[in-house]
Motif scaffolding. Structure first.
Motif, PDB file in Angstrom:
ATOM      1  N   ASP A 164      29.052  61.074  43.341  1.00 35.41           N
ATOM      2  CA  ASP A 164      30.117  60.125  43.010  1.00 35.41           C
ATOM      3  C   ASP A 164      30.367  59.092  44.094  1.00 35.41           C
ATOM      4  O   ASP A 164      30.939  58.032  43.831  1.00 35.41           O
ATOM      5  N   GLN A 165      29.966  59.377  45.334  1.00 32.23           N
ATOM      6  CA  GLN A 165      30.319  58.484  46.436  1.00 32.23           C
ATOM      7  C   GLN A 165      29.384  57.296  46.560  1.00 32.23           C
ATOM      8  O   GLN A 165      29.787  56.236  47.023  1.00 32.23           O
ATOM      9  N   HIS A 166      28.090  57.478  46.187  1.00 34.34           N
ATOM     10  CA  HIS A 166      27.077  56.419  46.209  1.00 34.34           C
ATOM     11  C   HIS A 166      27.225  55.460  47.386  1.00 34.34           C
ATOM     12  O   HIS A 166      27.549  54.292  47.200  1.00 34.34           O
ATOM     13  N   PRO A 167      26.998  55.907  48.615  1.00 38.69           N
ATOM     14  CA  PRO A 167      27.080  54.985  49.747  1.00 38.69           C
ATOM     15  C   PRO A 167      26.043  53.887  49.650  1.00 38.69           C
ATOM     16  O   PRO A 167      24.980  54.072  49.063  1.00 38.69           O
ATOM     17  N   THR A 217      29.889  64.053  35.227  1.00 39.69           N
ATOM     18  CA  THR A 217      28.863  63.096  34.817  1.00 39.69           C
ATOM     19  C   THR A 217      29.357  61.691  35.147  1.00 39.69           C
ATOM     20  O   THR A 217      30.557  61.419  35.077  1.00 39.69           O
ATOM     21  N   TYR A 218      28.449  60.812  35.479  1.00 42.10           N
ATOM     22  CA  TYR A 218      28.823  59.472  35.930  1.00 42.10           C
ATOM     23  C   TYR A 218      28.944  58.505  34.757  1.00 42.10           C
ATOM     24  O   TYR A 218      28.070  58.454  33.882  1.00 42.10           O
ATOM     25  N   THR A 219      30.026  57.760  34.737  1.00 41.73           N
ATOM     26  CA  THR A 219      30.205  56.648  33.809  1.00 41.73           C
ATOM     27  C   THR A 219      30.570  55.425  34.634  1.00 41.73           C
ATOM     28  O   THR A 219      31.617  55.400  35.285  1.00 41.73           O
ATOM     29  N   GLY A 220      29.708  54.414  34.615  1.00 41.38           N
ATOM     30  CA  GLY A 220      29.958  53.214  35.403  1.00 41.38           C
ATOM     31  C   GLY A 220      28.731  52.327  35.459  1.00 41.38           C
ATOM     32  O   GLY A 220      27.711  52.605  34.832  1.00 41.38           O
ATOM     33  N   LYS A 280      25.200  52.632  42.558  1.00 42.89           N
ATOM     34  CA  LYS A 280      26.260  52.816  41.568  1.00 42.89           C
ATOM     35  C   LYS A 280      27.438  51.904  41.883  1.00 42.89           C
ATOM     36  O   LYS A 280      27.746  51.648  43.042  1.00 42.89           O
ATOM     37  N   ILE A 281      28.091  51.424  40.822  1.00 44.70           N
ATOM     38  CA  ILE A 281      29.293  50.607  40.964  1.00 44.70           C
ATOM     39  C   ILE A 281      30.359  51.227  40.071  1.00 44.70           C
ATOM     40  O   ILE A 281      30.437  50.937  38.880  1.00 44.70           O
ATOM     41  N   SER A 282      31.174  52.101  40.622  1.00 42.99           N
ATOM     42  CA  SER A 282      32.168  52.801  39.818  1.00 42.99           C
ATOM     43  C   SER A 282      33.356  51.894  39.508  1.00 42.99           C
ATOM     44  O   SER A 282      33.630  50.929  40.217  1.00 42.99           O
ATOM     45  N   PHE A 283      34.063  52.215  38.439  1.00 43.75           N
ATOM     46  CA  PHE A 283      35.254  51.443  38.072  1.00 43.75           C
ATOM     47  C   PHE A 283      36.307  51.519  39.188  1.00 43.75           C
ATOM     48  O   PHE A 283      36.988  50.535  39.466  1.00 43.75           O
TER      49      PHE A 283
END
Length: 546
Positions: free
Chosen positions: A26-29, A216-219, A231-234
């Motif tokens: 979830d952190q996706h540095p 699970t990832y949504t973004g 990743k670019i999370s909301f």
């Protein structure tokens, strides 16, 4: 430290590793190269030509309006294109059923305000049509004819200055890729130098039927050859912390959710990526491309493929470089990817994903047989020593120092290593977690039947039979383990199978199937090893008597 504490430690370690892996996913540095460039304030990738001041791609423009719907159907896709802007407002996947109502098709794109998710595009500059411009259409129904390989839906706009723009959608047989093209005919007396933008608009709500008890990832996501998968999370967009390459000459931009994705896949040329918040719980991400100079009387065309479909791992890497990375296994990808490859190979042999899971579990168990045997042998030796350990506890009572010294002497005399069962199990934990993510993130498991009452390996067991069986196998394993001298530990070990069973009520059946098979094989191996150790002990006593 006795064996039961070791088991508790291993279970705790396993849980921590799963939480850590989830947190990492979830952190996706940002990649190191990107961070370095941002700190230096420079970029090695070429920039597109400077954009005009009025860039409607950066402005959603309030509530979504509608024109007329153009409906297109192929063997895999049913799509609805709105004449207002040429948005793809609805897209159904005909080979995938709805998560909650299997009599319906799965809907990936839709303009329902509760689950808004659409694909837009337009032109920037020279008063050319945007996603807010009304096009005309020649037909409202298109269907791929039998024997045909492709079908085109065309929208047309004619400006007051004589410029004509055709927006052309090309659908192909057996493909989830739709080519979206702008054909610009400069009928004016001045040269044009527009840009084209292609974006995905979505609210921040998770998909309907998304697993509640697994991560699970949504973004959004952006991929470039240099910076790879970002990743670019909301939440990052909300906090203005989104980190991704803004400019590149390759790559793609996507919207990712469990099992499915949509992605704009432009050919290699300079482009700008963007992601932003449009309003309350509404976001977009896209790419801007320079179209180039269009002299009066000439025609220019720009085409960008749009992939809208499942995360089928065999096909994604063929669609675009790096697109297979949307199937994200986290930090254990190096293990998960080969495990899924073996699983897919086994499925080709048996034509049943459930049977393939069973075969894969057996193969993993065979691979770790020597380590497991060592662990179970250590536990069996501790089980044999159980009565002697209990006597020591009764003898020394609450004097923990003397009890510990006596236990160490006993272990030394009996040549038993109390930690011998720990390392072999810990070594296997990364493989278990990797297989967990491989099963969880594979669309191939979605609605895949196994047998009898299991009609969908990606959904929980409707009758909770597998979780209950798993709980029973855990109880049997507890009985095979040495009895803890501490009554509290003994109660914890008895309650744990029940707690795990309830927890697994909400897990996909494919994951629970793996655990049931793994536990069953472990019970067989542990009984065999324990029985052998006990027989050795009996034989040693007899030999001592004689």
């Amino acid at each position: 430290m006795d064996t039961q504490r070791l088991i508790l430690f291993i279970v705790f370690s396993f849980s921590v590793l799963m939480l850590w892996d989830t947190w990492q996913k979830d952190q996706h540095p940002a990649p190191v190269g990107q961070v370095a460039q941002e700190k230096a304030g420079t970029s090695q990738t070429p920039s597109p030509t400077a954009l005009p001041a009025d860039a409607p791609a950066k402005d959603f423009g309030g509530p979504l309006q509608s024109g007329e719907r153009v409906k297109v159907q192929t063997d895999l896709i049913y799509a609805e294109i709105d004449t207002l802007g040429g948005d793809v407002r609805r897209l159904e996947l005909l080979k995938h059923h709805d998560t909650q109502d299997k009599s319906k098709n799965f809907v990936l794109l839709e303009d329902d305000p509760k689950h808004l998710y659409i694909a837009q595009s337009g032109l920037i500059g020279n008063d050319l049509p945007t996603h807010k411009t009304l096009f005309s259409n020649a037909a409202t129904q298109y269907k791929l004819a039998e024997g045909a390989n492709e079908i085109q839906a065309r929208l047309t706009w004619v400006g007051a200055n004589g410029v004509k723009v055709d927006k052309i959608f090309t659908f192909r047989k057996g493909s989830y890729v739709v080519d979206v093209a702008y054909e610009i005919n400069n009928g004016s007396g001045t040269r044009l130098e527009p840009h084209a933008y292609f974006q995905l608009v979505r609210n921040g709500q998770p998909p309907l039927g998304n697993p509640k008890f697994v991560s699970t990832y949504t973004g959004f996501a952006v991929y470039t050859e240099k910076d790879k998968f970002n990743k670019i999370s909301f939440s990052d967009i909300d906090k203005n912390k989104a980190s991704y390459p803004k400019q590149s000459d390759d790559g793609w931009v996507a919207m990712v959710q469990h099992y499915f994705l949509s992605a704009w896949l432009p050919a290699n040329q300079p482009r700008e990526y963007y992601a932003k918040k449009l309003g309350d719980d509404l976001y977009d991400a896209g790419v801007i491309l320079p179209v180039g100079l269009i002299e009066p009387g000439s025609v220019k065309k720009v085409t960008v493929p749009l992939y809208v479909g499942p995360q089928e791992q065999d096909h994604l890497s063929k669609v675009a470089p790096g697109l297979n990375l949307v199937v994200d296994y986290g930090i254990l990808t190096v293990i998960s990817a080969p495990l899924f490859w073996v699983l897919a190979f086994l499925n080709k042999l048996v034509h049943n994903w459930g049977a393939a899971i069973i075969l894969l579990t057996i193969l993993i168990k065979l691979a770790f047989y020597p380590l497991s045997a060592k662990s179970y042998r250590s536990m069996a030796q501790m089980r044999v020593l159980g009565p002697k350990l209990q006597k020591l506890k009764e003898q020394y009572g609450d004097d923990r120092q003397r009890l510990h010294t006596a236990m160490m002497e006993l272990y030394k005399t009996e040549k038993v290593n109390p930690l011998g069962g720990c390392l072999p199990v810990v070594v296997q934990i990364p493989v278990f977690i990797a297989l967990y993510w491989a099963l969880l993130n594979s669309v191939e498991m979605r609605q895949a039947p196994f047998m009898l009452w299991i009609h969908d390996l990606s959904s929980p067991d409707p009758f909770y039979i597998l979780p209950i069986v798993m709980g029973i196998t855990m109880i049997i394993q507890t009985k095979l383990n040495p009895t803890p001298p501490d009554p509290i530990q003994a109660k914890v070990m008895m309650v744990m199978p029940i707690a795990f069973s309830v927890f697994f009520f909400f897990f996909p059946a494919g994951l629970v199937l793996y655990w049931v098979v793994n536990n069953t094989l472990s019970i067989a191996q542990q009984w065999y090893v324990t029985h052998g150790v006990e027989q050795e002990k009996v034989a040693a006593k007899r030999h001592g008597k004689h």
